[in-house]
Design a protein around this motif. Structure first.
Motif, PDB file in Angstrom:
ATOM      1  N   ASN A 296     -67.830  15.672   8.788  1.00 45.82           N
ATOM      2  CA  ASN A 296     -68.778  14.613   8.483  1.00 45.82           C
ATOM      3  C   ASN A 296     -68.115  13.699   7.476  1.00 45.82           C
ATOM      4  N   SER A 297     -68.196  12.428   7.700  1.00 47.82           N
ATOM      5  CA  SER A 297     -67.623  11.486   6.746  1.00 47.82           C
ATOM      6  C   SER A 297     -68.752  10.769   6.018  1.00 47.82           C
ATOM      7  N   GLU A 298     -68.357   9.856   5.159  1.00 48.70           N
ATOM      8  CA  GLU A 298     -69.343   9.088   4.403  1.00 48.70           C
ATOM      9  C   GLU A 298     -70.302   8.389   5.369  1.00 48.70           C
TER      10      GLU A 298
ATOM     11  N   ILE B 128     -72.019   1.825  28.431  1.00 49.66           N
ATOM     12  CA  ILE B 128     -70.941   1.099  27.756  1.00 49.66           C
ATOM     13  C   ILE B 128     -71.339   0.781  26.321  1.00 49.66           C
ATOM     14  N   ILE B 129     -72.552   0.294  26.150  1.00 46.58           N
ATOM     15  CA  ILE B 129     -73.025  -0.069  24.813  1.00 46.58           C
ATOM     16  C   ILE B 129     -73.105   1.156  23.914  1.00 46.58           C
ATOM     17  N   SER B 130     -73.603   2.253  24.461  1.00 44.58           N
ATOM     18  CA  SER B 130     -73.700   3.491  23.691  1.00 44.58           C
ATOM     19  C   SER B 130     -72.317   3.984  23.260  1.00 44.58           C
ATOM     20  N   ALA B 131     -71.370   3.941  24.178  1.00 42.78           N
ATOM     21  CA  ALA B 131     -70.007   4.370  23.856  1.00 42.78           C
ATOM     22  C   ALA B 131     -69.382   3.459  22.802  1.00 42.78           C
ATOM     23  N   MET B 132     -69.644   2.154  22.919  1.00 41.69           N
ATOM     24  CA  MET B 132     -69.119   1.218  21.927  1.00 41.69           C
ATOM     25  C   MET B 132     -69.701   1.493  20.550  1.00 41.69           C
ATOM     26  N   GLN B 133     -70.990   1.800  20.499  1.00 41.00           N
ATOM     27  CA  GLN B 133     -71.632   2.063  19.215  1.00 41.00           C
ATOM     28  C   GLN B 133     -71.011   3.283  18.544  1.00 41.00           C
ATOM     29  N   VAL B 134     -70.875   4.350  19.294  1.00 43.64           N
ATOM     30  CA  VAL B 134     -70.284   5.563  18.732  1.00 43.64           C
ATOM     31  C   VAL B 134     -68.858   5.287  18.266  1.00 43.64           C
ATOM     32  N   GLY B 135     -68.088   4.570  19.075  1.00 44.15           N
ATOM     33  CA  GLY B 135     -66.710   4.252  18.715  1.00 44.15           C
ATOM     34  C   GLY B 135     -66.619   3.398  17.459  1.00 44.15           C
ATOM     35  N   MET B 136     -67.487   2.387  17.361  1.00 44.50           N
ATOM     36  CA  MET B 136     -67.452   1.520  16.176  1.00 44.50           C
ATOM     37  C   MET B 136     -67.885   2.277  14.931  1.00 44.50           C
ATOM     38  N   GLU B 137     -68.891   3.138  15.051  1.00 46.82           N
ATOM     39  CA  GLU B 137     -69.327   3.927  13.893  1.00 46.82           C
ATOM     40  C   GLU B 137     -68.208   4.850  13.423  1.00 46.82           C
TER      41      GLU B 137
ATOM     42  N   ARG C 298     -63.838   6.143   9.686  1.00 45.02           N
ATOM     43  CA  ARG C 298     -62.425   6.511   9.551  1.00 45.02           C
ATOM     44  C   ARG C 298     -61.688   5.513   8.648  1.00 45.02           C
ATOM     45  N   ASN C 299     -61.984   4.234   8.838  1.00 48.85           N
ATOM     46  CA  ASN C 299     -61.351   3.218   7.994  1.00 48.85           C
ATOM     47  C   ASN C 299     -61.755   3.378   6.538  1.00 48.85           C
TER      48      ASN C 299
ATOM     49  N   GLU D 202     -62.515   6.143   5.112  1.00 50.50           N
ATOM     50  CA  GLU D 202     -61.800   7.331   4.662  1.00 50.50           C
ATOM     51  C   GLU D 202     -60.342   7.001   4.325  1.00 50.50           C
ATOM     52  N   LEU D 203     -59.714   6.179   5.147  1.00 50.34           N
ATOM     53  CA  LEU D 203     -58.299   5.865   4.971  1.00 50.34           C
ATOM     54  C   LEU D 203     -58.031   4.789   3.925  1.00 50.34           C
ATOM     55  N   TYR D 204     -58.904   3.796   3.835  1.00 52.43           N
ATOM     56  CA  TYR D 204     -58.570   2.616   3.056  1.00 52.43           C
ATOM     57  C   TYR D 204     -59.403   2.382   1.799  1.00 52.43           C
ATOM     58  N   THR D 205     -60.378   3.223   1.524  1.00 51.16           N
ATOM     59  CA  THR D 205     -61.133   3.069   0.288  1.00 51.16           C
ATOM     60  C   THR D 205     -60.320   3.671  -0.861  1.00 51.16           C
ATOM     61  N   PRO D 206     -60.080   2.895  -1.905  1.00 52.22           N
ATOM     62  CA  PRO D 206     -59.319   3.442  -3.042  1.00 52.22           C
ATOM     63  C   PRO D 206     -60.037   4.670  -3.635  1.00 52.22           C
ATOM     64  N   LYS D 207     -59.258   5.612  -4.147  1.00 53.83           N
ATOM     65  CA  LYS D 207     -59.806   6.857  -4.674  1.00 53.83           C
ATOM     66  C   LYS D 207     -60.866   6.633  -5.732  1.00 53.83           C
ATOM     67  N   LYS D 208     -60.696   5.637  -6.571  1.00 52.94           N
ATOM     68  CA  LYS D 208     -61.663   5.422  -7.651  1.00 52.94           C
ATOM     69  C   LYS D 208     -63.051   5.036  -7.138  1.00 52.94           C
TER      70      LYS D 208
END
Length: 135
Positions: free
Chosen positions: A64-66, A107-116, A121-122, A124-130
């Motif tokens: 589970n992510s933020e 298609i819309i449902s798959a896009m929603q899940v993918g965008m979420e 993920r972004n 998780e990867l790009y938010t500075p630790k602070k």
């Protein structure tokens, strides 16, 4: 991914048959998933996740992510709204056959899940630790 589903079955003391019956996801779908032949469609993953009270992301990855912010949800909603309008236009075809409303919804449902998942993920990867919340 099926291992997470099995863990949820054990945790809740349920059988795959019972879950299939309760969610409407066929046993053959679950069986194919177990054997690695396929994964359930997005709408079926959503049904399974809702049944267990977990996110689709958790069902697929075990993590589970933020949670998304209201702003994130609004951005995704705007993109999906524009895309839905485009997909519902007359003349949309797949393999030379007019798109059904069910295909457009899928298609819309798959896009929603993918965008979420992409947004999470972004973050998780790009938010500075602070700025990250302790987990």
């Amino acid at each position: 991914m099926y291992e997470i589903f099995e863990q949820l079955l054990q945790k809740h003391g349920l059988s795959a048959y019972k879950v299939a019956k309760e969610t409407g996801v066929t046993q053959s779908t679950l069986s194919d998933w177990k054997r690695g032949r396929s994964t359930p469609k997005t709408e079926n993953m959503k049904k399974l996740a809702d049944f267990f009270g977990v996110s689709v992301e958790y069902l697929m990855t075990g993590k589970n992510s933020e949670p998304l912010t209201k702003r994130d949800e609004k951005e995704i909603g705007a993109i999906l709204s524009n895309t839905e309008a485009l997909l519902r236009q007359e003349g949309l075809m797949f393999d030379g056959v007019p798109a059904t409303p069910e295909a457009v919804e899928s298609i819309i449902s798959a896009m929603q899940v993918g965008m979420e998942m992409g947004k999470k993920r972004n973050k998780e990867l790009y938010t500075p630790k602070k700025y990250k919340k302790d987990k």
